[in-house]
Design a protein around this motif. Structure first.
Motif, PDB file in Angstrom:
ATOM      1  N   GLY A  71       0.828  -1.197   0.000  1.00 53.59           N
ATOM      2  CA  GLY A  71       0.000   0.000   0.000  1.00 53.59           C
ATOM      3  C   GLY A  71       0.865   1.250   0.000  1.00 53.59           C
ATOM      4  N   PHE A  72       0.228   2.396   0.092  1.00 61.09           N
ATOM      5  CA  PHE A  72       0.912   3.680  -0.008  1.00 61.09           C
ATOM      6  C   PHE A  72       0.581   4.561   1.190  1.00 61.09           C
ATOM      7  CE2 PHE A  72       0.411   2.050  -4.234  1.00 61.09           C
ATOM      8  CZ  PHE A  72       1.603   2.358  -4.865  1.00 61.09           C
ATOM      9  N   ILE A  73       1.453   5.513   1.453  1.00 61.19           N
ATOM     10  CA  ILE A  73       1.222   6.582   2.420  1.00 61.19           C
ATOM     11  C   ILE A  73       1.026   7.853   1.589  1.00 61.19           C
ATOM     12  CG2 ILE A  73       2.234   7.958   4.290  1.00 61.19           C
ATOM     13  CD1 ILE A  73       1.642   5.097   5.149  1.00 61.19           C
ATOM     14  N   CYS A  74       0.028   8.643   1.928  1.00 66.12           N
ATOM     15  CA  CYS A  74      -0.224   9.894   1.209  1.00 66.12           C
ATOM     16  C   CYS A  74       1.005  10.792   1.324  1.00 66.12           C
ATOM     17  CB  CYS A  74      -1.451  10.583   1.789  1.00 66.12           C
ATOM     18  SG  CYS A  74      -1.835  12.174   1.021  1.00 66.12           S
ATOM     19  N   GLN A  75       1.542  11.229   0.202  1.00 68.30           N
ATOM     20  CA  GLN A  75       2.741  12.065   0.164  1.00 68.30           C
ATOM     21  C   GLN A  75       2.459  13.516   0.544  1.00 68.30           C
ATOM     22  OE1 GLN A  75       6.030  10.890  -0.696  1.00 68.30           O
ATOM     23  NE2 GLN A  75       4.899   9.052  -0.142  1.00 68.30           N
ATOM     24  N   ILE A  76       1.197  13.841   0.735  1.00 70.05           N
ATOM     25  CA  ILE A  76       0.838  15.208   1.105  1.00 70.05           C
ATOM     26  C   ILE A  76       0.691  15.333   2.621  1.00 70.05           C
ATOM     27  CG2 ILE A  76      -0.886  17.039   0.875  1.00 70.05           C
ATOM     28  CD1 ILE A  76      -1.401  15.897  -1.979  1.00 70.05           C
ATOM     29  N   CYS A  77      -0.137  14.489   3.224  1.00 67.14           N
ATOM     30  CA  CYS A  77      -0.375  14.613   4.669  1.00 67.14           C
ATOM     31  C   CYS A  77       0.542  13.719   5.499  1.00 67.14           C
ATOM     32  CB  CYS A  77      -1.840  14.308   4.992  1.00 67.14           C
ATOM     33  SG  CYS A  77      -2.299  12.560   4.796  1.00 67.14           S
ATOM     34  N   GLN A  78       1.147  12.723   4.886  1.00 68.20           N
ATOM     35  CA  GLN A  78       2.078  11.812   5.566  1.00 68.20           C
ATOM     36  C   GLN A  78       1.431  11.042   6.722  1.00 68.20           C
ATOM     37  OE1 GLN A  78       5.464  11.361   4.569  1.00 68.20           O
ATOM     38  NE2 GLN A  78       4.867  12.587   2.820  1.00 68.20           N
ATOM     39  N   GLN A  79       0.104  10.919   6.724  1.00 69.77           N
ATOM     40  CA  GLN A  79      -0.567  10.137   7.762  1.00 69.77           C
ATOM     41  C   GLN A  79      -0.167   8.668   7.602  1.00 69.77           C
ATOM     42  OE1 GLN A  79      -2.559  11.316  10.305  1.00 69.77           O
ATOM     43  NE2 GLN A  79      -1.818  13.292   9.571  1.00 69.77           N
ATOM     44  N   HIS A  80      -0.303   7.920   8.666  1.00 63.64           N
ATOM     45  CA  HIS A  80       0.151   6.532   8.647  1.00 63.64           C
ATOM     46  C   HIS A  80      -0.893   5.544   8.116  1.00 63.64           C
ATOM     47  CE1 HIS A  80       3.952   7.443  10.487  1.00 63.64           C
ATOM     48  NE2 HIS A  80       3.318   8.177  11.396  1.00 63.64           N
ATOM     49  N   ASP A  81      -2.077   6.031   7.765  1.00 67.14           N
ATOM     50  CA  ASP A  81      -3.054   5.104   7.198  1.00 67.14           C
ATOM     51  C   ASP A  81      -2.605   4.696   5.799  1.00 67.14           C
ATOM     52  OD1 ASP A  81      -3.660   7.771   6.371  1.00 67.14           O
ATOM     53  OD2 ASP A  81      -5.622   7.101   5.668  1.00 67.14           O
ATOM     54  N   ILE A  82      -2.796   3.440   5.493  1.00 70.74           N
ATOM     55  CA  ILE A  82      -2.366   2.898   4.203  1.00 70.74           C
ATOM     56  C   ILE A  82      -3.488   3.105   3.203  1.00 70.74           C
ATOM     57  CG2 ILE A  82      -1.624   0.824   2.979  1.00 70.74           C
ATOM     58  CD1 ILE A  82      -0.636  -0.210   5.733  1.00 70.74           C
ATOM     59  N   ILE A  83      -3.138   3.623   2.040  1.00 72.17           N
ATOM     60  CA  ILE A  83      -4.116   3.846   0.979  1.00 72.17           C
ATOM     61  C   ILE A  83      -3.736   3.004  -0.233  1.00 72.17           C
ATOM     62  CG2 ILE A  83      -4.880   6.101   1.786  1.00 72.17           C
ATOM     63  CD1 ILE A  83      -2.973   7.428  -0.172  1.00 72.17           C
ATOM     64  N   PHE A  84      -4.728   2.702  -1.054  1.00 67.77           N
ATOM     65  CA  PHE A  84      -4.545   1.823  -2.195  1.00 67.77           C
ATOM     66  C   PHE A  84      -5.127   2.458  -3.456  1.00 67.77           C
ATOM     67  CE2 PHE A  84      -4.692  -0.843   1.564  1.00 67.77           C
ATOM     68  CZ  PHE A  84      -3.586  -1.668   1.381  1.00 67.77           C
ATOM     69  N   PRO A  85      -4.579   2.136  -4.610  1.00 73.11           N
ATOM     70  CA  PRO A  85      -5.059   2.750  -5.854  1.00 73.11           C
ATOM     71  C   PRO A  85      -6.476   2.352  -6.249  1.00 73.11           C
ATOM     72  CG  PRO A  85      -3.371   1.096  -6.303  1.00 73.11           C
ATOM     73  CD  PRO A  85      -3.424   1.276  -4.818  1.00 73.11           C
ATOM     74  N   PHE A  86      -6.996   1.256  -5.705  1.00 75.75           N
ATOM     75  CA  PHE A  86      -8.356   0.825  -6.058  1.00 75.75           C
ATOM     76  C   PHE A  86      -9.418   1.520  -5.211  1.00 75.75           C
ATOM     77  CE2 PHE A  86      -6.598  -2.313  -3.106  1.00 75.75           C
ATOM     78  CZ  PHE A  86      -7.551  -2.309  -2.095  1.00 75.75           C
ATOM     79  N   GLU A  87      -9.026   2.383  -4.288  1.00 79.19           N
ATOM     80  CA  GLU A  87      -9.968   3.113  -3.440  1.00 79.19           C
ATOM     81  C   GLU A  87     -10.404   4.397  -4.148  1.00 79.19           C
ATOM     82  OE1 GLU A  87      -8.525   1.862   0.991  1.00 79.19           O
ATOM     83  OE2 GLU A  87      -7.320   3.375  -0.032  1.00 79.19           O
ATOM     84  N   PHE A  88     -11.170   4.237  -5.198  1.00 82.29           N
ATOM     85  CA  PHE A  88     -11.563   5.357  -6.051  1.00 82.29           C
ATOM     86  C   PHE A  88     -12.376   6.428  -5.325  1.00 82.29           C
ATOM     87  CE2 PHE A  88     -11.542   2.671 -10.198  1.00 82.29           C
ATOM     88  CZ  PHE A  88     -10.167   2.592 -10.133  1.00 82.29           C
ATOM     89  N   ASP A  89     -13.108   6.055  -4.276  1.00 78.57           N
ATOM     90  CA  ASP A  89     -13.960   7.021  -3.583  1.00 78.57           C
ATOM     91  C   ASP A  89     -13.176   7.948  -2.663  1.00 78.57           C
ATOM     92  OD1 ASP A  89     -16.176   5.988  -4.850  1.00 78.57           O
ATOM     93  OD2 ASP A  89     -16.666   4.631  -3.209  1.00 78.57           O
ATOM     94  N   THR A  90     -11.963   7.557  -2.264  1.00 81.65           N
ATOM     95  CA  THR A  90     -11.222   8.354  -1.294  1.00 81.65           C
ATOM     96  C   THR A  90      -9.814   8.747  -1.746  1.00 81.65           C
ATOM     97  OG1 THR A  90     -10.441   6.347  -0.190  1.00 81.65           O
ATOM     98  CG2 THR A  90     -12.458   7.378   0.680  1.00 81.65           C
TER      99      THR A  90
END
Length: 129
Positions: A71-90
């Motif tokens: 998964g990825f970490i948002c490069q803008i807010c640097q929060q520790h929640d993991i995000i994924f490219p298939f999460e089109f809504d968020t």
């Protein structure tokens, strides 16, 4: 993009995770969903089935130690929640470098992808050094 097209794109991105996962997720998927099911889905018969397939695959990714490491970490807010490219809504994905951001973070920044900006700055520094 229409709903079915979005779901196909989500399934493709999820397939990238399941295809590389050593946990046997694809075998589990094949036990639950037959080739006939997939063929009917491709023919547009099972529109709801596509949603079920996406839910199964995404739940695997969210709960699999191997998949969550990709998964990825948002490069803008640097929060520790993991995000994924298939999460089109968020999330939103940079068209150039494919980096993933929270939609809300990207909306606040509005000056483009920070990853691309850092890369361009680095390239400029190396050209003029």
């Amino acid at each position: 993009m229409h709903l079915i097209g979005r779901r196909w794109e989500q399934l493709k991105l999820l397939g990238d995770y399941l295809g590389l996962c050593r946990s046997g997720a694809l075998k589990e998927l094949s036990k639950r969903f037959s080739v006939a099911d997939l063929q009917q889905m491709a023919n547009g018969v099972h529109k709801g089935f596509l949603k079920t397939l996406i839910e199964f695959a995404s739940q695997h990714v969210y709960h699999c130690d191997l998949c969550t490491q990709r998964g990825f970490i948002c490069q803008i807010c640097q929060q520790h929640d993991i995000i994924f490219p298939f999460e089109f809504d968020t999330t939103v994905r940079c068209a150039e470098c494919k980096t993933i951001f929270h939609q809300s973070c990207q909306a606040v920044v509005k000056k483009g992808c920070p990853h691309c900006a850092r890369r361009r700055k680095y390239q400029e520094q190396n050209v003029f050094a």
